[in-house]
Structure formats: structure tokens, C-alpha cells
Design a protein around this motif. Sequence first.
Motif, PDB file in Angstrom:
ATOM      1  N   TYR A  16      -3.576  -3.900   7.190  1.00 50.43           N
ATOM      2  CA  TYR A  16      -2.906  -2.780   6.162  1.00 50.43           C
ATOM      3  C   TYR A  16      -3.747  -1.572   6.597  1.00 50.43           C
ATOM      4  N   ILE A  17      -2.914  -0.516   6.989  1.00 49.56           N
ATOM      5  CA  ILE A  17      -3.592   0.674   7.194  1.00 49.56           C
ATOM      6  C   ILE A  17      -3.685   1.682   5.871  1.00 49.56           C
ATOM      7  N   LEU A  18      -4.676   2.151   5.716  1.00 50.15           N
ATOM      8  CA  LEU A  18      -5.041   2.905   4.400  1.00 50.15           C
ATOM      9  C   LEU A  18      -4.876   4.464   4.541  1.00 50.15           C
ATOM     10  N   GLY A  19      -4.578   5.019   5.850  1.00 51.14           N
ATOM     11  CA  GLY A  19      -4.549   6.399   6.146  1.00 51.14           C
ATOM     12  C   GLY A  19      -5.680   7.166   6.510  1.00 51.14           C
ATOM     13  N   ASP A  20      -5.442   8.533   6.902  1.00 52.92           N
ATOM     14  CA  ASP A  20      -6.894   9.009   7.306  1.00 52.92           C
ATOM     15  C   ASP A  20      -7.302   9.868   6.103  1.00 52.92           C
ATOM     16  N   HIS A  21      -8.663  10.192   6.158  1.00 50.65           N
ATOM     17  CA  HIS A  21      -9.531  10.928   5.196  1.00 50.65           C
ATOM     18  C   HIS A  21      -9.525  10.021   3.820  1.00 50.65           C
TER      19      HIS A  21
END
Length: 541
Positions: free
Chosen positions: A336-341
Motif C-alpha cells: 500500500y502506497i501512502l503517497g509523498d510528503h
Amino acid sequence: MPVSIDIVTLAPSLDMYGDPDSSSAYSLSGHVTVSLHSPNSIFERRRTTSFLLQSLELTFEGQSEIVAPQIGYSGIRLCSITRQLVSTEPLELSNEGQEESNAPCRWNLVFNIPIPGWLPASSKYGVDDMGTSYTLYATAKFLDLDNTSPWSLSALCAPFRSREREVHAEKTIPIRRFVDSQFLDPAEVPLTTFLVNSKTNPPKRDDDRPRIPQEIISKLQILASIPEYVDVLEDSIDLTLRMRVHDLEEEQCRRLQLSAFAVNVLQREKCRHRPSAEYRRRFPLPSESQQPPNIPLRSCHRLGYLYDGFYSPPINNDAAHIRTFSLLPSEENGEYILGDHNYVFAHNVPGETPIWYTLQTSIPFIPDPDVIKRDESSDWIGLPSLRPTGSSPLLTFRHEVCISLMIGYDLPDQNQQATETLTFAIPLRFAHVPPPPPPSARTCPLPALSQSMIIPSAESLPAISSEYSETALPAYSQLFHSNGDRKLDSTPLPLYTAHEQPCPSESTSANPDEPCEPSDRGHKVEHADDDDNSSETTPLL
């Protein structure tokens, strides 16, 4: 043969609750029906038939068998319990007065056998549905007392037949084990929280990427919460992660971020050639003198005879075969990718208690064994399939949730980011949840025992009624604690109050205008036990 026997049990299965316990026992009740048929021949009329029942022996036996790579075939006897139902003197059985009846004469002998509470549940495993099974065997020995006429056809054959007879019967007794819980709704199952001791993946030889300093990554605290148990019929697991940084400067907190995470649900199976020393210490298995090949199993699988002649067991009794596979669906990779920053710790205020960052997700798993892919050992030990967590002498099933957290850290005075992957695993328990009792069993009072269900003595041998009550009763562990104390009722019944109005149909008074006496005939009793839940791991306060 004019005499036959049949085993009838009170319930179709023997249900056990909670973890295996060598100090507990369950009751296996029922009766053995002895039927006497009138001989029928075209050469002679029906006559009185008499037999002397010398003994009726019941044996409850459990066994476990497996066949696996590096082990071959292995079988073990779990228990053997024998009871004699005719223990004082032989009993005479006769159909006198009912010779012309087509229906056989029947006698029912009741039994009640205590079954150890540590026995593993019945299960099928490997080729040809081997695994753990239990059977109740009955053996009746009787003497023919038939006094035939010297001119009858039976008298001509009498010198060639033995007066001693023996008949057999057997019945499979499935043992089902359920989790000891009253939570019918999965959302009400309590959570177990673990303080995670995460580890960073070691760097590879050719990996020159920057890494997060150990004095910073060690400040990260992680708590993982999962249900105390998961029903094998469910299709997902709720997981909660809570993270915070402790004793870390505000500037460093603003540089930490959680970029992604990955989860996986694993099942580990271990097949042993012989029980481990730890298992023998916990549970009273029969001694080696009562195990095969010293005393063969009553119902040995045909592969057992094959391996006895063509395969020599390994010299090392600790030989084992281990298989591990994922329970995730094939279309799920668990990442699961939570996104950048995603700087989750940037809101910490110096001098105040660090803020917990909460991450909740639902992990899907496969309850259907046909969906899981076949591996190279499937031909030996069967297709991979979800099984309840537990142990038996030759088989062990363990489950765990493996979690990986991808942590990023912005390096000071550099335009690059250091990354670390924290990995850890927490134990998971799959179990069978008992079905809810029928509405009638929750409110109806307990049925009174009929006198026809009691045998005064084995000599009289009266007919026993086979119409047992099918009311589902609560397990002992649901009403009492392990030390014998009764569990408190969380929803007590209201105090008794007498009815002022007359009873229209149940009144026995001679005067219809006279009010009936107060009666508790219509009162119903319900029990609800307290939340007395235990876990292998102590929850955090």
C-alpha cells in the motif's frame, strides 16, 4: 446372524471449547442397541431364540496419521478408553412371546464415557484424507442357548457351528473444537495489542544508498493491534498500527515520513515423524509400548501397510517437513502506497506528550482452499488450505501477520532522502466460532429426566427410550471459571413477583372464580457470563 448391535450417540459430534486442557474432560453419552431377530426358514416355523450376553465392551480410540516428504508414513495412537457395559454377570436375552413378530426384540444399554479435554479436533490432512480421527468400537460376546428339536434342520448343523458368537459395531465420533467465547459479532471480539520490536533490513553489499541514523530510527515506537481470534469463515482481518516518536527533536520529527507499508498473512505447517518432547510433557499420550508397531492401529491407513514393507522410517525421530504459504488472494500483493510528503510526526509539540499516528486497514485472506496455488508438496500433504491455529502430536499450524513499514528521512544539508524498511511479525490465531444456540435453547428451561432413561441395574436390562432431548446446553466453561467459581451474570433477571391475575388454562382449582396460586411454571432462566477472555500474549495497559 440373529443378534446384531448398533451404537447410538446422544449428539452427532463431541464439541470442545477453549484451548486443549489435560485437566478437563467431556462426556460421550448414548446407548448400544442389542437386536434379536427371529430366525426364519422355509423348512421350519419360527421358534423361541435365547442368547446369553456375556460381555459388551466399548472402546473409544483416537489416532493421527500423516504422510509427507522426508518423513514418509507416520501413525500414532492418541488415546484408548475401554468400558464394559455388562460387568456383573451374563444377561439372558430371549424373544419368547414375540416369535411370530417381524420386528426384532431390542435392548438398549446406556453408556457415558469421559473423554479427555486435550484431544485435538478431527481433521483431514494429506493424501486420501488422512489426519486425526476418532472411532467408538463395540464388541458383544454371547452364548447361543437355543434348544432345538433333535429332528430339526438346525440340529443337523449344530455339531458344525460354535455356540459362542461375537458381533462388532463401530461409529465415527467427530471432535469439534471451538473458541471459548460468547462474542457472536466479529466487531465485539477484543483486541490484542503488541509492542513491536521492529528490525531494519541489513544493507546489501552493493547498496550505497544513505541510511537513517540508528539514534533516530530507534526512537520510533510501534503498537500493533489485531483481534484476539479470527473466525476461519471470515475473509478479512482488521489491523491497527499506532506509531509515535519519543524523545526526538522537533526538527527531526518534521523530516520523518511514512511512505508505504506492506502486509502478508502466512500459515506455517510442520509435520513431525514423532511427537515432540514438549508435547509429550504437556499431554498424556499413550506410552511407546501402546504405540505402533507394538500395538497396531485399529483402522490403519493402507499406506501404513505399504510403508511397513517398503520404507524404513528415518533414524532421527525429529525429522519434520515444513511448509509456509501466503493466505492473501492472488490479485493482492499486500503493498500500500501512502503517497509523498506524508510527514506524520510533524505535528509533535516540544514538551508535550508525543502524538500517536493511527493506521487502520483490513487485510483480506482466502478461506477457500481451492483458490490457493498448488506447490511441489501438494501431492503428498494436500493442497494448501486455511486451518485453525493449533497443535497435535504430528501436526502444527501457526499463523502470523508480517508487516513492513517504509520510513523516509530527509537528510540535513542534502537534497536526498534516506530510507529504511522496518519489518516485524505478530502472531495470529484462527479458530472455529461456535454457532449461536437456537432461540428455543436460550429461553426454554432444562428438560426433566425421564425415568425411562435410567437403568437401575445391568441385570434387569429394561428398554431405554432413545428419544433424547436435543436442547443445546451451554458449555461448562461458559458458566464457570477454570477454578470452579461460577461466573457472574452480567444481565441478572428481575426479582420474582407473584401474578395477581388468575391462570385461565393451568389452574387446577375446583372453583373457577378462585385465583390460582403463584407458580413459577412459566418463568424462564437465561445465563450470560462475564467477559472472561484470556490471550497467550498479555495485552498492554
